[in-house]
Design an enzyme around this catalytic site. Structure first.
Site, PDB file in Angstrom:
ATOM      1  N   CYS A  33       0.854  -1.177   0.000  1.00 32.76           N
ATOM      2  CA  CYS A  33       0.000   0.000   0.000  1.00 32.76           C
ATOM      3  C   CYS A  33       0.894   1.232   0.000  1.00 32.76           C
ATOM      4  O   CYS A  33       2.109   1.131  -0.093  1.00 32.76           O
ATOM      5  CB  CYS A  33      -0.906   0.006   1.232  1.00 32.76           C
ATOM      6  SG  CYS A  33      -2.041  -1.401   1.324  1.00 32.76           S
ATOM      7  N   GLU A  39       0.989  -5.579   7.103  1.00 27.93           N
ATOM      8  CA  GLU A  39       0.065  -6.647   7.472  1.00 27.93           C
ATOM      9  C   GLU A  39       0.397  -7.115   8.885  1.00 27.93           C
ATOM     10  O   GLU A  39       1.554  -7.362   9.206  1.00 27.93           O
ATOM     11  CB  GLU A  39       0.168  -7.815   6.493  1.00 27.93           C
ATOM     12  CG  GLU A  39      -0.883  -8.893   6.705  1.00 27.93           C
ATOM     13  CD  GLU A  39      -0.833  -9.972   5.633  1.00 27.93           C
ATOM     14  OE1 GLU A  39      -1.585 -10.955   5.756  1.00 27.93           O
ATOM     15  OE2 GLU A  39      -0.040  -9.824   4.689  1.00 27.93           O
TER      16      GLU A  39
END
Length: 249
Positions: free
Chosen positions: A2, A77
């Protein structure tokens, strides 16, 4: 991957220009093709480009707590988020999504502070720089900062020389004067009304405990570690690898 971007005014809580923040965030479209969002509050703005992995529908960012006291823009994550989520639910927290990012919001409570962090080995990049209006810009790539017109474009000649010699820019410097990379295993805690502190190291390799086992035993241990390494990247077993920006009222 991201992408994150943001603006934080250190001196006063003056408004952040949403157009500038949007331009910074849009420069990272290649890092997150699945979604985009910005959020602004008094003296702070967070942007996010999303590559959807967990909770495809409900994990949009920047992510806010229901009372809007915490706001998160996160690139990474949380592999053990199910365990952390269960612990927080036991403390009475109610989650709105099944996203791993939401556990960070409930696990962190601060007051009018911006928390920037980089993972232990520097897998995820994070650049930051002070600019003339008293704010600090940050982003996953240098181009996010370049999208803001207040950033000076003066080259860092030493860094250019390093790049030509080594093929990369080492340490915490960058190709532009005044722009730094947050070092691996470090965090930066910014607070309005206070000068920016130096980054704080929260993790480092420890070579003090030498393993005195035989060569054969060490070989077996290495093979076992290499076999188990992929399991450490499964959701339920491992800690986080990330960069994050977290704002708390």
């Amino acid at each position: 991957m991201c992408g994150i971007a943001g603006i934080f005014h250190l001196e006063t809580a003056k408004p952040v220009d949403p157009a500038r923040l949007r331009k910074m965030t849009d420069s990272l479209t290649h890092r997150g093709p699945d979604g985009s969002g910005i959020w602004t509050g008094p003296g702070v703005g967070l942007g996010h480009r999303r590559l959807s992995i967990i909770d495809l529908e409900g994990g949009a960012q920047p992510m806010l707590t229901p009372d809007e006291a915490q706001v998160l823009s996160f690139n990474g994550e949380i592999y053990n988020f199910l365990e952390v989520r269960a612990e927080l639910e036991g403390l009475g927290h109610q989650f709105q999504t099944s996203s791993d990012s939401e556990v960070i919001l409930f696990a962190w409570r601060r007051t009018r502070q911006m928390f920037l962090a980089r993972d232990r080995l520097g897998v995820k990049p994070l650049f930051y720089a002070p600019v003339s209006d008293g704010s600090i810009l940050f982003g996953s790539e240098l181009k996010a900062l370049l999208a803001n017109p207040l950033l000076r474009r003066d080259p860092n000649i030493t860094a250019v020389d390093d790049y030509l010699a080594f093929g990369y820019v080492p340490d915490q410097t960058s190709l532009l004067k005044g722009v730094k990379k947050l070092p691996a295993g470090h965090y930066l805690l910014l607070e309005q009304g206070k000068p920016a502190p130096a980054p704080v190291q929260y993790w480092d390799m420890d070579f003090s405990q030498r393993n005195k086992a035989s060569a054969g035993a060490l070989e077996e241990e290495l093979v076992d570690l290499l076999k188990r390494a992929p399991m450490c990247r499964l959701v339920r077993f491992s800690p986080a690898v990330s960069t994050a920006a977290l704002w708390s009222l």
